[in-house]
Design a protein around this motif. Structure first.
Motif, PDB file in Angstrom:
ATOM      1  N   MET A 400      60.686  59.131  54.120  1.00  0.00           N
ATOM      2  CA  MET A 400      59.478  58.342  53.880  1.00  0.00           C
ATOM      3  C   MET A 400      58.830  57.888  55.184  1.00  0.00           C
ATOM      4  O   MET A 400      57.602  57.927  55.326  1.00  0.00           O
ATOM      5  CB  MET A 400      59.814  57.139  53.005  1.00  0.00           C
ATOM      6  CG  MET A 400      60.281  57.482  51.603  1.00  0.00           C
ATOM      7  SD  MET A 400      59.017  58.294  50.588  1.00  0.00           S
ATOM      8  CE  MET A 400      58.031  56.885  50.108  1.00  0.00           C
ATOM      9  N   PHE A 401      59.641  57.473  56.148  1.00  0.00           N
ATOM     10  CA  PHE A 401      59.086  56.994  57.416  1.00  0.00           C
ATOM     11  C   PHE A 401      58.373  58.125  58.163  1.00  0.00           C
ATOM     12  O   PHE A 401      57.272  57.940  58.692  1.00  0.00           O
ATOM     13  CB  PHE A 401      60.182  56.410  58.303  1.00  0.00           C
ATOM     14  CG  PHE A 401      60.864  55.184  57.756  1.00  0.00           C
ATOM     15  CD1 PHE A 401      60.408  54.550  56.611  1.00  0.00           C
ATOM     16  CD2 PHE A 401      61.993  54.667  58.387  1.00  0.00           C
ATOM     17  CE1 PHE A 401      61.044  53.426  56.108  1.00  0.00           C
ATOM     18  CE2 PHE A 401      62.625  53.536  57.899  1.00  0.00           C
ATOM     19  CZ  PHE A 401      62.159  52.916  56.745  1.00  0.00           C
ATOM     20  N   ALA A 402      59.000  59.302  58.233  1.00  0.00           N
ATOM     21  CA  ALA A 402      58.400  60.428  58.948  1.00  0.00           C
ATOM     22  C   ALA A 402      57.072  60.816  58.314  1.00  0.00           C
ATOM     23  O   ALA A 402      56.089  61.112  59.026  1.00  0.00           O
ATOM     24  CB  ALA A 402      59.363  61.609  58.962  1.00  0.00           C
ATOM     25  N   SER A 403      57.025  60.810  56.987  1.00  0.00           N
ATOM     26  CA  SER A 403      55.788  61.173  56.299  1.00  0.00           C
ATOM     27  C   SER A 403      54.702  60.131  56.532  1.00  0.00           C
ATOM     28  O   SER A 403      53.527  60.471  56.727  1.00  0.00           O
ATOM     29  CB  SER A 403      56.049  61.334  54.796  1.00  0.00           C
ATOM     30  OG  SER A 403      56.872  62.451  54.554  1.00  0.00           O
ATOM     31  N   PHE A 404      55.079  58.854  56.524  1.00  0.00           N
ATOM     32  CA  PHE A 404      54.076  57.822  56.770  1.00  0.00           C
ATOM     33  C   PHE A 404      53.518  57.922  58.188  1.00  0.00           C
ATOM     34  O   PHE A 404      52.303  57.811  58.396  1.00  0.00           O
ATOM     35  CB  PHE A 404      54.652  56.421  56.539  1.00  0.00           C
ATOM     36  CG  PHE A 404      53.655  55.348  56.889  1.00  0.00           C
ATOM     37  CD1 PHE A 404      52.624  55.033  56.012  1.00  0.00           C
ATOM     38  CD2 PHE A 404      53.695  54.708  58.125  1.00  0.00           C
ATOM     39  CE1 PHE A 404      51.667  54.078  56.349  1.00  0.00           C
ATOM     40  CE2 PHE A 404      52.748  53.754  58.466  1.00  0.00           C
ATOM     41  CZ  PHE A 404      51.730  53.440  57.567  1.00  0.00           C
ATOM     42  N   ILE A 405      54.388  58.107  59.164  1.00  0.00           N
ATOM     43  CA  ILE A 405      53.928  58.194  60.550  1.00  0.00           C
ATOM     44  C   ILE A 405      52.985  59.383  60.734  1.00  0.00           C
ATOM     45  O   ILE A 405      51.959  59.287  61.427  1.00  0.00           O
ATOM     46  CB  ILE A 405      55.128  58.260  61.514  1.00  0.00           C
ATOM     47  CG1 ILE A 405      55.852  56.902  61.535  1.00  0.00           C
ATOM     48  CG2 ILE A 405      54.692  58.638  62.927  1.00  0.00           C
ATOM     49  CD1 ILE A 405      57.154  56.897  62.305  1.00  0.00           C
ATOM     50  N   GLU A 406      53.308  60.493  60.087  1.00  0.00           N
ATOM     51  CA  GLU A 406      52.426  61.667  60.155  1.00  0.00           C
ATOM     52  C   GLU A 406      51.038  61.324  59.600  1.00  0.00           C
ATOM     53  O   GLU A 406      50.005  61.706  60.166  1.00  0.00           O
ATOM     54  CB  GLU A 406      53.059  62.816  59.371  1.00  0.00           C
ATOM     55  CG  GLU A 406      52.292  64.122  59.470  1.00  0.00           C
ATOM     56  CD  GLU A 406      53.028  65.266  58.783  1.00  0.00           C
ATOM     57  OE1 GLU A 406      52.455  65.821  57.821  1.00  0.00           O
ATOM     58  OE2 GLU A 406      54.154  65.582  59.209  1.00  0.00           O
ATOM     59  N   TYR A 407      51.027  60.585  58.500  1.00  0.00           N
ATOM     60  CA  TYR A 407      49.759  60.140  57.893  1.00  0.00           C
ATOM     61  C   TYR A 407      49.043  59.155  58.809  1.00  0.00           C
ATOM     62  O   TYR A 407      47.827  59.275  59.052  1.00  0.00           O
ATOM     63  CB  TYR A 407      50.063  59.530  56.531  1.00  0.00           C
ATOM     64  CG  TYR A 407      48.886  58.929  55.797  1.00  0.00           C
ATOM     65  CD1 TYR A 407      47.613  59.503  55.848  1.00  0.00           C
ATOM     66  CD2 TYR A 407      49.063  57.797  55.002  1.00  0.00           C
ATOM     67  CE1 TYR A 407      46.548  58.941  55.145  1.00  0.00           C
ATOM     68  CE2 TYR A 407      48.011  57.237  54.297  1.00  0.00           C
ATOM     69  CZ  TYR A 407      46.752  57.806  54.377  1.00  0.00           C
ATOM     70  OH  TYR A 407      45.694  57.259  53.678  1.00  0.00           O
ATOM     71  N   ALA A 408      49.779  58.193  59.348  1.00  0.00           N
ATOM     72  CA  ALA A 408      49.171  57.160  60.196  1.00  0.00           C
ATOM     73  C   ALA A 408      48.617  57.730  61.494  1.00  0.00           C
ATOM     74  O   ALA A 408      47.669  57.181  62.067  1.00  0.00           O
ATOM     75  CB  ALA A 408      50.196  56.071  60.501  1.00  0.00           C
ATOM     76  N   GLN A 409      49.180  58.829  61.968  1.00  0.00           N
ATOM     77  CA  GLN A 409      48.687  59.462  63.189  1.00  0.00           C
ATOM     78  C   GLN A 409      47.560  60.455  62.912  1.00  0.00           C
ATOM     79  O   GLN A 409      47.069  61.114  63.826  1.00  0.00           O
ATOM     80  CB  GLN A 409      49.838  60.163  63.917  1.00  0.00           C
ATOM     81  CG  GLN A 409      50.842  59.178  64.520  1.00  0.00           C
ATOM     82  CD  GLN A 409      51.964  59.859  65.269  1.00  0.00           C
ATOM     83  OE1 GLN A 409      52.311  61.015  65.006  1.00  0.00           O
ATOM     84  NE2 GLN A 409      52.569  59.143  66.212  1.00  0.00           N
ATOM     85  N   GLY A 410      47.142  60.535  61.654  1.00  0.00           N
ATOM     86  CA  GLY A 410      46.020  61.391  61.304  1.00  0.00           C
ATOM     87  C   GLY A 410      46.359  62.853  61.153  1.00  0.00           C
ATOM     88  O   GLY A 410      45.458  63.706  61.149  1.00  0.00           O
TER      89      GLY A 410
END
Length: 435
Positions: A400-410
């Motif tokens: 979940m964290f890796a996917s969120f960071i990918e989203y947050a970094q655009g």
């Protein structure tokens, strides 16, 4: 002769004298002698992973040795070659074990050490309503039939909003306050995300363990009933509530959750949502304080939190009754008041104990500790249904964290990010099923 031995002998002599007096100077009968006989001395083994012996000694030892002079308490430290699994394999099984929900299965139940406390609670007329009900529910939800495998130990880890006073002063922005929404904090973050003198200042950061894992909606990362991420629309709301902060210019999220957690300690981040913990220390040069965690629009007005550890009794112990009384002493109002004053967040609903949080702590005594209990804690996230494959919490977090960071970094949209997390979890579940 040791002081403890003298104390035990004195107790025995006193009891014998009392028996003689009560019988009018006559020799007591055998039954009375048996009743007056002090308990036989023995050693109780206590295992507490993640806790140093110095902490056990400072929090409990003197009170326990005073109340149970016939018991010698052997603290069993967790270390190389001394995991609970290795101790059990070697026949060195503790009487008391400090468990927690992430390791309850592998470090307690799978070792056939599980002991249901419900009968001993009933026999001692022990009031479980002393505790925050969320903490009792948390451990009973881990059991197939509501067994009570432990009682909650301070501290738990409440989520708060940290803020750096120096940065608010520097940019002339009013400090945050209790009861704010994420929308209000977002407006502050925009004002504080800037560059000055060649330094980039970030308005907001978050510990993803708190904002995603221990979320305000009590939403589990792995669906309780199916193999995938559950309630996608709710997860989208959590991701979207948070991602907007990282879309503010000059407030880019770090490349991994560990770096993002450590951002506030660098001194150039104005606010961070994170848990308050007696075990973590911020650099003394940062002038920080806390207010209550911000609330999501339309969500329950509850604070996400990480459940505490639990004192559990080993099913193999020959001293279960004493072990429960020892737990009662460690979790007494008196001990929890001392704990609270020293900065350990109480597991009780006792308002007086809550109000004394941090009063004797060098750092917390100077902070706004009323923020900690501004909101009640959210209920625990639902657990996987019995019989379904499961994967460790850390595996779920990583996905979940890796996917969120990918989203947050655009680098992806919210649908792609959550779908990727689900695929990672499904792969982990398939590997678990193949074992």
């Amino acid at each position: 002769m040791s002081g403890k031995s003298i104390k035990w002998i004195a107790a025995a002599v006193g009891m014998a004298a009392l028996t003689a007096c009560s019988s009018g100077g006559k020799s007591p009968d055998k039954g009375a002698q048996e009743a007056a006989k002090p308990p036989e001395p023995y050693m109780m083994k206590v295992y507490a992973a993640g806790v140093q012996e110095a902490e056990f000694n400072s929090r409990y030892r003197s009170a326990l040795e005073s109340k149970f002079p016939y018991i010698t308490f052997q603290f069993m430290a967790n270390g190389k070659g001394a995991s609970i699994q290795e101790l059990v394999a070697a026949g060195e099984v503790p009487d008391l074990i400090r468990t927690d929900t992430p390791t309850l299965k592998a470090g307690y139940l799978d070792l056939k050490l599980g002991y249901d406390m419900r009968d001993v609670v009933k026999a001692n007329k022990y009031d479980l309503k002393r505790f925050n009900p969320s903490f009792i529910q948390e451990i009973q939800d881990m059991a197939p039939d509501g067994q009570l495998y432990g009682l909650p130990v301070p501290p738990f880890f409440p989520v708060v909003l940290y803020y750096n006073k120096d940065l608010f002063n520097k940019f002339g922005v009013a400090y945050p306050k209790d009861g704010m929404s994420y929308d209000e904090v977002y407006e502050l973050a925009k004002k504080l995300s800037t560059t000055d003198g060649g330094v980039t200042y970030r308005g907001f950061s978050s510990d993803l363990r708190n904002t995603i894992r221990d979320n305000q909606l009590s939403l589990p990362m792995l669906d309780p009933a199916k193999d995938g991420v559950g309630e996608m629309e709710k997860w989208k709301s959590i991701f979207n509530n948070l991602v907007r902060f990282y879309q503010i210019p000059n407030n880019t999220i770090a490349d991994n959750s560990g770096l993002e957690l450590g951002a506030f300690a660098k001194g150039n981040v104005a606010m961070q949502v994170a848990s308050l913990s007696i075990y973590s220390n911020l650099p003394p040069e940062i002038d920080w304080d806390v207010v209550s965690v911000p609330m999501m629009a339309g969500a329950p007005q509850k604070m996400g939190q990480r459940a505490p550890a639990y004192w559990s009794i080993s099913a193999t112990s020959k001293h279960k009754e004493d072990a429960f009384k020892v737990i009662m002493e460690m979790l007494s109002d008196e001990n929890q008041m001392k704990d609270s004053r020293n900065g350990f967040t109480t597991t009780l609903v006792n308002e007086e104990i809550r109000k004394n949080l941090g009063k004797d702590h060098a750092v917390f005594s100077k902070k706004h500790m009323d923020a900690i209990y501004f909101y009640d804690v959210a209920p625990p996230a639902p657990k996987r249904k019995p019989g379904l494959a499961d994967v460790p919490g850390r595996t779920q977090e990583a996905a979940m964290f890796a996917s969120f960071i990918e989203y947050a970094q655009g680098n992806s949209d919210v649908n792609t990010a959550l779908r990727k997390a689900e695929e990672t979890l499904q792969k982990a579940l398939a590997e678990e099923k193949s074992k």
